[in-house]
Design a protein around this motif. Structure first.
Motif, PDB file in Angstrom:
ATOM      1  N   LEU A 210     -11.279   4.377  16.377  1.00  0.00           N
ATOM      2  CA  LEU A 210      -9.813   4.357  16.360  1.00  0.00           C
ATOM      3  C   LEU A 210      -9.299   3.117  15.635  1.00  0.00           C
ATOM      4  CD1 LEU A 210      -7.864   6.350  17.735  1.00  0.00           C
ATOM      5  CD2 LEU A 210      -7.470   4.600  19.445  1.00  0.00           C
ATOM      6  N   PHE A 211      -9.915   1.941  15.938  1.00  0.00           N
ATOM      7  CA  PHE A 211      -9.457   0.710  15.279  1.00  0.00           C
ATOM      8  C   PHE A 211      -9.775   0.742  13.789  1.00  0.00           C
ATOM      9  CE2 PHE A 211      -9.088  -1.554  19.421  1.00  0.00           C
ATOM     10  CZ  PHE A 211      -7.774  -1.900  19.247  1.00  0.00           C
ATOM     11  N   ASN A 212     -10.938   1.308  13.442  1.00  0.00           N
ATOM     12  CA  ASN A 212     -11.254   1.426  12.016  1.00  0.00           C
ATOM     13  C   ASN A 212     -10.231   2.295  11.299  1.00  0.00           C
ATOM     14  OD1 ASN A 212     -13.422  -0.198  12.004  1.00  0.00           O
ATOM     15  ND2 ASN A 212     -14.957   1.402  11.970  1.00  0.00           N
ATOM     16  N   LEU A 213      -9.816   3.374  11.982  1.00  0.00           N
ATOM     17  CA  LEU A 213      -8.803   4.256  11.396  1.00  0.00           C
ATOM     18  C   LEU A 213      -7.491   3.506  11.187  1.00  0.00           C
ATOM     19  CD1 LEU A 213      -7.989   7.182  10.651  1.00  0.00           C
ATOM     20  CD2 LEU A 213      -7.175   7.404  12.972  1.00  0.00           C
ATOM     21  N   LEU A 214      -7.100   2.688  12.210  1.00  0.00           N
ATOM     22  CA  LEU A 214      -5.862   1.913  12.076  1.00  0.00           C
ATOM     23  C   LEU A 214      -5.961   0.947  10.899  1.00  0.00           C
ATOM     24  CD1 LEU A 214      -5.000   1.102  15.760  1.00  0.00           C
ATOM     25  CD2 LEU A 214      -3.663   2.452  14.188  1.00  0.00           C
ATOM     26  N   GLY A 215      -7.132   0.335  10.754  1.00  0.00           N
ATOM     27  CA  GLY A 215      -7.313  -0.566   9.619  1.00  0.00           C
ATOM     28  C   GLY A 215      -7.138   0.155   8.299  1.00  0.00           C
ATOM     29  N   CYS A 216      -7.671   1.374   8.205  1.00  0.00           N
ATOM     30  CA  CYS A 216      -7.547   2.132   6.959  1.00  0.00           C
ATOM     31  C   CYS A 216      -6.094   2.500   6.698  1.00  0.00           C
ATOM     32  CB  CYS A 216      -8.405   3.378   7.021  1.00  0.00           C
ATOM     33  SG  CYS A 216     -10.127   3.005   7.135  1.00  0.00           S
ATOM     34  N   ILE A 217      -5.364   2.911   7.768  1.00  0.00           N
ATOM     35  CA  ILE A 217      -3.941   3.220   7.589  1.00  0.00           C
ATOM     36  C   ILE A 217      -3.204   1.979   7.100  1.00  0.00           C
ATOM     37  CG2 ILE A 217      -1.833   3.925   8.775  1.00  0.00           C
ATOM     38  CD1 ILE A 217      -3.568   5.560  10.650  1.00  0.00           C
ATOM     39  N   GLY A 218      -3.586   0.821   7.670  1.00  0.00           N
ATOM     40  CA  GLY A 218      -2.962  -0.435   7.241  1.00  0.00           C
ATOM     41  C   GLY A 218      -3.200  -0.712   5.773  1.00  0.00           C
ATOM     42  N   ILE A 219      -4.430  -0.459   5.319  1.00  0.00           N
ATOM     43  CA  ILE A 219      -4.725  -0.717   3.905  1.00  0.00           C
ATOM     44  C   ILE A 219      -3.843   0.146   3.020  1.00  0.00           C
ATOM     45  CG2 ILE A 219      -6.516  -0.503   2.141  1.00  0.00           C
ATOM     46  CD1 ILE A 219      -8.536  -1.292   4.196  1.00  0.00           C
ATOM     47  N   ILE A 220      -3.555   1.367   3.459  1.00  0.00           N
ATOM     48  CA  ILE A 220      -2.722   2.242   2.623  1.00  0.00           C
ATOM     49  C   ILE A 220      -1.255   1.850   2.717  1.00  0.00           C
ATOM     50  CG2 ILE A 220      -1.958   4.624   2.314  1.00  0.00           C
ATOM     51  CD1 ILE A 220      -4.712   5.437   3.415  1.00  0.00           C
ATOM     52  N   ARG A 221      -0.769   1.525   3.924  1.00  0.00           N
ATOM     53  CA  ARG A 221       0.680   1.394   4.105  1.00  0.00           C
ATOM     54  C   ARG A 221       1.236   0.024   3.725  1.00  0.00           C
ATOM     55  NH1 ARG A 221       4.037   2.836   8.991  1.00  0.00           N
ATOM     56  NH2 ARG A 221       5.599   2.520   7.387  1.00  0.00           N
ATOM     57  N   LEU A 222       0.489  -1.047   3.985  1.00  0.00           N
ATOM     58  CA  LEU A 222       1.069  -2.380   3.793  1.00  0.00           C
ATOM     59  C   LEU A 222       1.290  -2.664   2.304  1.00  0.00           C
ATOM     60  CD1 LEU A 222      -0.926  -4.242   6.528  1.00  0.00           C
ATOM     61  CD2 LEU A 222       1.508  -3.914   6.481  1.00  0.00           C
ATOM     62  N   PRO A 223       2.274  -3.515   1.990  1.00  0.00           N
ATOM     63  CA  PRO A 223       2.716  -3.595   0.599  1.00  0.00           C
ATOM     64  C   PRO A 223       1.824  -4.358  -0.388  1.00  0.00           C
ATOM     65  CG  PRO A 223       4.054  -4.994   1.985  1.00  0.00           C
ATOM     66  CD  PRO A 223       3.185  -4.224   2.892  1.00  0.00           C
ATOM     67  N   ASP A 224       1.289  -5.529  -0.056  1.00  0.00           N
ATOM     68  CA  ASP A 224       0.554  -6.265  -1.093  1.00  0.00           C
ATOM     69  C   ASP A 224      -0.852  -6.645  -0.618  1.00  0.00           C
ATOM     70  OD1 ASP A 224       1.213  -8.139   0.682  1.00  0.00           O
ATOM     71  OD2 ASP A 224       1.972  -9.607  -0.715  1.00  0.00           O
ATOM     72  N   THR A 225      -1.611  -7.247  -1.517  1.00  0.00           N
ATOM     73  CA  THR A 225      -3.017  -7.550  -1.243  1.00  0.00           C
ATOM     74  C   THR A 225      -3.205  -8.370   0.020  1.00  0.00           C
ATOM     75  OG1 THR A 225      -3.055  -7.871  -3.616  1.00  0.00           O
ATOM     76  CG2 THR A 225      -5.071  -8.273  -2.452  1.00  0.00           C
ATOM     77  N   TYR A 226      -2.348  -9.391   0.174  1.00  0.00           N
ATOM     78  CA  TYR A 226      -2.532 -10.323   1.282  1.00  0.00           C
ATOM     79  C   TYR A 226      -2.360  -9.616   2.617  1.00  0.00           C
ATOM     80  CZ  TYR A 226      -1.958 -13.443  -2.615  1.00  0.00           C
ATOM     81  OH  TYR A 226      -2.105 -14.060  -3.805  1.00  0.00           O
ATOM     82  N   ASN A 227      -1.309  -8.778   2.705  1.00  0.00           N
ATOM     83  CA  ASN A 227      -1.090  -8.078   3.968  1.00  0.00           C
ATOM     84  C   ASN A 227      -2.165  -7.032   4.214  1.00  0.00           C
ATOM     85  OD1 ASN A 227       1.331  -9.384   4.712  1.00  0.00           O
ATOM     86  ND2 ASN A 227       2.326  -8.284   3.066  1.00  0.00           N
ATOM     87  N   ARG A 228      -2.648  -6.433   3.127  1.00  0.00           N
ATOM     88  CA  ARG A 228      -3.700  -5.439   3.307  1.00  0.00           C
ATOM     89  C   ARG A 228      -4.973  -6.086   3.841  1.00  0.00           C
ATOM     90  NH1 ARG A 228      -2.476  -1.997  -2.107  1.00  0.00           N
ATOM     91  NH2 ARG A 228      -0.832  -0.751  -1.167  1.00  0.00           N
ATOM     92  N   LEU A 229      -5.251  -7.304   3.358  1.00  0.00           N
ATOM     93  CA  LEU A 229      -6.436  -8.004   3.870  1.00  0.00           C
ATOM     94  C   LEU A 229      -6.325  -8.268   5.369  1.00  0.00           C
ATOM     95  CD1 LEU A 229      -7.491 -10.593   1.222  1.00  0.00           C
ATOM     96  CD2 LEU A 229      -8.953  -9.059   2.446  1.00  0.00           C
ATOM     97  N   GLN A 230      -5.109  -8.526   5.836  1.00  0.00           N
ATOM     98  CA  GLN A 230      -4.923  -8.741   7.279  1.00  0.00           C
ATOM     99  C   GLN A 230      -5.423  -7.535   8.054  1.00  0.00           C
ATOM    100  OE1 GLN A 230      -2.873 -11.082   9.079  1.00  0.00           O
ATOM    101  NE2 GLN A 230      -1.869 -12.230   7.478  1.00  0.00           N
ATOM    102  N   ALA A 231      -4.943  -6.346   7.650  1.00  0.00           N
ATOM    103  CA  ALA A 231      -5.369  -5.132   8.365  1.00  0.00           C
ATOM    104  C   ALA A 231      -6.865  -4.927   8.204  1.00  0.00           C
ATOM    105  CB  ALA A 231      -4.614  -3.931   7.821  1.00  0.00           C
ATOM    106  N   ALA A 232      -7.366  -5.140   6.998  1.00  0.00           N
ATOM    107  CA  ALA A 232      -8.775  -4.882   6.738  1.00  0.00           C
ATOM    108  C   ALA A 232      -9.664  -5.781   7.581  1.00  0.00           C
ATOM    109  CB  ALA A 232      -9.069  -5.086   5.259  1.00  0.00           C
ATOM    110  N   THR A 233      -9.333  -7.077   7.674  1.00  0.00           N
ATOM    111  CA  THR A 233     -10.220  -7.966   8.430  1.00  0.00           C
ATOM    112  C   THR A 233     -10.184  -7.684   9.921  1.00  0.00           C
ATOM    113  OG1 THR A 233      -8.989  -9.565   7.160  1.00  0.00           O
ATOM    114  CG2 THR A 233     -10.972 -10.326   8.193  1.00  0.00           C
ATOM    115  N   LYS A 234      -8.978  -7.703  10.482  1.00  0.00           N
ATOM    116  CA  LYS A 234      -8.904  -7.695  11.947  1.00  0.00           C
ATOM    117  C   LYS A 234      -9.369  -6.380  12.530  1.00  0.00           C
ATOM    118  CE  LYS A 234      -5.455 -11.131  12.193  1.00  0.00           C
ATOM    119  NZ  LYS A 234      -5.140 -11.245  10.768  1.00  0.00           N
ATOM    120  N   CYS A 235      -8.738  -5.300  12.087  1.00  0.00           N
ATOM    121  CA  CYS A 235      -9.050  -4.016  12.707  1.00  0.00           C
ATOM    122  C   CYS A 235     -10.486  -3.619  12.457  1.00  0.00           C
ATOM    123  CB  CYS A 235      -8.120  -2.950  12.175  1.00  0.00           C
ATOM    124  SG  CYS A 235      -6.491  -3.095  12.857  1.00  0.00           S
ATOM    125  N   VAL A 236     -10.959  -3.793  11.238  1.00  0.00           N
ATOM    126  CA  VAL A 236     -12.303  -3.307  10.929  1.00  0.00           C
ATOM    127  C   VAL A 236     -13.361  -4.145  11.640  1.00  0.00           C
ATOM    128  CG1 VAL A 236     -13.909  -2.910   9.061  1.00  0.00           C
ATOM    129  CG2 VAL A 236     -11.559  -2.257   8.806  1.00  0.00           C
TER     130      VAL A 236
END
Lengths: 108, 161
Positions: free
Chosen positions: A15-41
């Motif tokens: 479930l958390f991995n899925l949230l991280g993937c949704i974050g990578i798609i939805r968040l606007p720029d590289t920096y914010n996407r890295l936030q989702a990618a690091t924490k959730c995954v």
């Protein structure tokens, strides 16, 4: 019983991995996407490792999963730091919504 | 001395990772540990006698629980921001001053900050950490320094310094 706990942990991890993937798609720029990618995954993978530990018990595979958790923590945090610093030095700007940039002065 | 400590630690790590107590395995592990400690010994902690002080382990366990709690909060925070239709983000990079002195402590602090809600450490220059923050809650440097480093700094100071 152990099987049940391991299934619950693996489900939470996926479930958390899925949230991280949704974050990578939805968040606007590289920096914010890295936030989702690091924490959730990271937490998702740690949860899956815990599930593996409960499934196999303290045997060959279980202990390996347990040892992998701290390794994953250190590598993913250091990797995120390297990626985000590299992104900034490469010249990619912060997104439009950004309100503050203290790092600009330090780089120059 | 620190080479020997690193050798013992990496041998224990190897045995945990392979989880077999046969003679060939131990020989391979010894060779690998010797090579590792020769190459990386100079990056290891300078005062190894600190590893023998029990109160540091106590604070390390306390720190571990704080860290797990912050990590769970971080994930729920990211999940909330990602799933919210309006996406409440206000990102930016802030500068935070730390009181920690040694390199290892700064590394641990930066890693902890990366796992706390909404923050990633971008760089460390001297005593200043540059943090990318997904939602800047305050413009006042003292307030946000407290929010970002306050949870960990005191524990890391007790563990390492």
């Amino acid at each position: 019983m152990n099987n049940m706990i391991s299934l619950i942990f693996i489900t939470i991890g996926i479930l958390f991995n899925l949230l991280g993937c949704i974050g990578i798609i939805r968040l606007p720029d590289t920096y914010n996407r890295l936030q989702a990618a690091t924490k959730c995954v990271t937490l998702g993978c740690c949860s899956i490792f815990l599930g593996v530990l409960f499934h196999f018990g303290f045997s060959d595979a279980g202990v390996k999963a347990l040892v992998a958790i701290p390794i994953l923590f250190f590598t993913s945090t250091v990797g995120a730091h390297a990626l985000i610093r590299g992104t900034y030095h490469f010249g990619i700007k912060l997104g439009e919504k950004s309100v503050k940039d203290d790092y600009k002065d330090a780089v120059q | 001395m620190k080479y020997i400590t690193l050798f013992i630690l990496s041998l224990i790590f190897w045995l945990l990772l392979t989880f077999k107590l046969t003679v060939p395995n131990i020989i391979v592990g010894t060779v690998a540990s010797v090579i590792c400690s020769l190459f990386f010994g100079r990056f290891f902690v300078t005062n190894v006698y600190k590893l023998l002080q029990p109160q540091r382990y106590f604070w390390f366990i306390v720190y571990l629980f704080v860290f797990i709690w912050e990590c769970l909060k971080a994930n729920l925070d990211v999940a909330y921001r990602v799933l919210h239709p309006a996406m409440p983000i206000r990102p930016g990079i802030v500068k935070v001053k730390t009181i920690l002195k040694s390199d290892l402590a700064k590394m641990l602090l930066a890693n902890s900050i990366t796992m706390t809600p909404g923050t990633i450490s971008v760089d460390i220059i001297d005593d200043n950490l540059y943090i990318h923050w997904i939602y800047i809650r305050s413009e006042d440097p003292e307030v946000y320094t407290g929010i970002i480093t306050g949870a960990f700094e005191k524990y890391i100071k007790r563990i390492i310094e």
